[in-house]
Enzyme design. Structure first.
Site, PDB file in Angstrom:
ATOM      1  N   ASP A  44      41.645  34.719  39.381  1.00 16.37           N
ATOM      2  CA  ASP A  44      40.184  34.853  39.324  1.00 16.37           C
ATOM      3  C   ASP A  44      39.518  33.658  40.033  1.00 16.37           C
ATOM      4  O   ASP A  44      38.291  33.595  40.116  1.00 16.37           O
ATOM      5  CB  ASP A  44      39.671  35.064  37.897  1.00 16.37           C
ATOM      6  CG  ASP A  44      39.997  33.928  36.957  1.00 16.37           C
ATOM      7  OD1 ASP A  44      40.698  32.988  37.375  1.00 16.37           O
ATOM      8  OD2 ASP A  44      39.555  33.982  35.794  1.00 16.37           O
ATOM      9  N   SER A  45      40.355  32.760  40.598  1.00 15.09           N
ATOM     10  CA  SER A  45      39.837  31.767  41.547  1.00 15.09           C
ATOM     11  C   SER A  45      39.217  32.486  42.743  1.00 15.09           C
ATOM     12  O   SER A  45      38.535  31.862  43.562  1.00 15.09           O
ATOM     13  CB  SER A  45      40.952  30.819  42.012  1.00 15.09           C
ATOM     14  OG  SER A  45      42.077  31.557  42.451  1.00 15.09           O
ATOM     15  N   LYS A 113      47.760  38.349  33.998  1.00 14.38           N
ATOM     16  CA  LYS A 113      47.741  36.985  33.454  1.00 14.38           C
ATOM     17  C   LYS A 113      46.460  36.810  32.654  1.00 14.38           C
ATOM     18  O   LYS A 113      45.399  37.302  33.062  1.00 14.38           O
ATOM     19  CB  LYS A 113      47.812  35.951  34.578  1.00 14.38           C
ATOM     20  CG  LYS A 113      47.710  34.499  34.083  1.00 14.38           C
ATOM     21  CD  LYS A 113      48.134  33.497  35.125  1.00 14.38           C
ATOM     22  CE  LYS A 113      47.063  33.081  36.085  1.00 14.38           C
ATOM     23  NZ  LYS A 113      45.845  32.522  35.466  1.00 14.38           N
ATOM     24  N   GLU A 115      44.367  33.816  29.881  1.00 18.53           N
ATOM     25  CA  GLU A 115      44.305  32.411  29.480  1.00 18.53           C
ATOM     26  C   GLU A 115      44.251  32.267  27.963  1.00 18.53           C
ATOM     27  O   GLU A 115      43.552  33.048  27.298  1.00 18.53           O
ATOM     28  CB  GLU A 115      43.063  31.746  30.105  1.00 18.53           C
ATOM     29  CG  GLU A 115      43.094  31.775  31.633  1.00 18.53           C
ATOM     30  CD  GLU A 115      41.869  31.106  32.262  1.00 18.53           C
ATOM     31  OE1 GLU A 115      41.018  30.555  31.526  1.00 18.53           O
ATOM     32  OE2 GLU A 115      41.779  31.134  33.499  1.00 18.53           O
ATOM     33  N   GLU A 182      48.583  24.378  33.537  1.00 16.15           N
ATOM     34  CA  GLU A 182      47.657  23.795  34.518  1.00 16.15           C
ATOM     35  C   GLU A 182      47.110  22.453  34.057  1.00 16.15           C
ATOM     36  O   GLU A 182      46.576  22.339  32.939  1.00 16.15           O
ATOM     37  CB  GLU A 182      46.486  24.769  34.789  1.00 16.15           C
ATOM     38  CG  GLU A 182      45.492  24.193  35.793  1.00 16.15           C
ATOM     39  CD  GLU A 182      44.521  25.202  36.375  1.00 16.15           C
ATOM     40  OE1 GLU A 182      44.636  26.410  36.074  1.00 16.15           O
ATOM     41  OE2 GLU A 182      43.642  24.779  37.139  1.00 16.15           O
TER      42      GLU A 182
HETATM   43  O1  KIV Z   1      42.868  31.856  39.242  1.00 20.83           O
HETATM   44  C1  KIV Z   1      43.806  31.155  39.685  1.00 20.83           C
HETATM   45  O2  KIV Z   1      43.945  30.928  40.901  1.00 20.83           O
HETATM   46  C2  KIV Z   1      44.742  30.590  38.732  1.00 20.83           C
HETATM   47  C3  KIV Z   1      45.660  29.519  39.244  1.00 20.83           C
HETATM   48  C4  KIV Z   1      44.927  28.263  39.348  1.00 20.83           C
HETATM   49  C5  KIV Z   1      46.870  29.401  38.413  1.00 20.83           C
HETATM   50  O3  KIV Z   1      44.719  30.943  37.597  1.00 20.83           O
END
Ligand code: KIV
Length: 275
Positions: A44-45, A113, A115, A182
């Protein structure tokens, strides 16, 4: 051969390092896949890198599905892991399963994924029970940036480090196949890596993890809004792109592009009749 969660488990057993990079589009995913990366994370980056947001909070399910589908079309061998966006799983176990299902069906993810630690263990358990592999994410979890009060190294005190370890054990117990660690101290990440049976994928967590992940735009020098200490630039693609853009602008302005080799011909007698 398509990489799977079994590839991850075998790598941990054989002490082979895993590689993961983020991608958000077909062409980049295809290049990474051909380079041999084990896994591509549609992070989600996306919000920061592609959409220009200041954080990941505004990223939607539709954003993730759109970009996951593009990446999946480019990734023939790499395991495609897709981030569950903010508020797509925190609200309830039901929401978590429905939204993880959408990322698989519409985004063609191979895994999702999310969090958090013990507080999202019920979600991890339910998603896994639905046949969807889950990668967890601990330490600096960007969706909680407002609670953290900024991008800071996590789990530095005894209490926080103990919570970090119990979270890691809880997400493993819930069924996660891997966990991203992280921005935590290297020695703590190494300790957790030794305690867990599942692979740890570090980002700003040192060399003791079972694998590493980076945001591709950071490691290629394309994203300069914010560069954390842990980022190493493996190429200066941003500078190369700027040079390419400038060269294009100069040649078009000067009339040297397009030249004959980039141009289609027509018979002279055809064109003469048109004047
Ligand atoms: O969203 C992302 O790119 C991430 C990485 C920083 C692991 O979660």
């Amino acid at each position: 051969m398509k990489k799977t969660v079994t590839t991850f488990a075998k790598a941990k057993a054989n002490k082979e390092k895993l590689t993961m990079l983020t991608a958000y589009d077909y062409s980049t995913a295809k290049l990474m896949d051909q380079a041999g990366v084990d896994s591509i994370l549609v992070g989600d980056s996306l919000g920061n890198v592609v959409l220009g947001y200041e954080d990941t909070i505004s990223v939607t399910m539709e954003d993730m599905i759109h970009h996951a589908a593009a990446v999946s079309r480019g990734a023939k061998e790499a395991l495609v892991v897709v981030d569950m966006p903010f508020m797509s799983y925190q609200t309830s176990v039901y929401d978590a399963v429905v939204n993880a299902g959408r990322l698989m069906k519409e985004g063609r993810a191979n895994a999702v994924k999310l969090e958090g630690g013990v507080e999202v263990a019920p979600q991890i358990k339910a998603i896994t029970a639905a046949g969807i592999p889950v990668c967890a994410h601990l330490g600096l979890t960007p969706q909680s940036i407002n609670a953290f009060g900024g991008f800071k190294v996590q789990a530095k005190t005894k209490e926080a480090a103990e919570k970090f370890i119990s979270d890691a054990l809880a997400i493993q117990e819930a069924g996660a196949f891997a966990v991203v660690l992280e921005c935590v101290p290297e020695k703590l990440a190494t300790l957790v890596t030794e305690k867990l049976d599942i692979p740890t994928i570090g980002i700003g967590a040192g060399a003791g993890c079972d694998g590493q992940v980076l945001v591709y735009a950071d490691m290629l020098g394309m994203f300069s809004d914010f560069t954390p200490k842990f980022v190493k630039r493996f190429a200066e693609t941003g500078a190369a792109m700027t040079e390419g853009f400038k060269a294009y602008i100069n040649e078009v302005k000067a009339g040297t592009y397009p030249s004959a080799e980039h141009t289609y011909a027509i018979d002279d007698e055809v064109i003469e009749k048109l004047y």
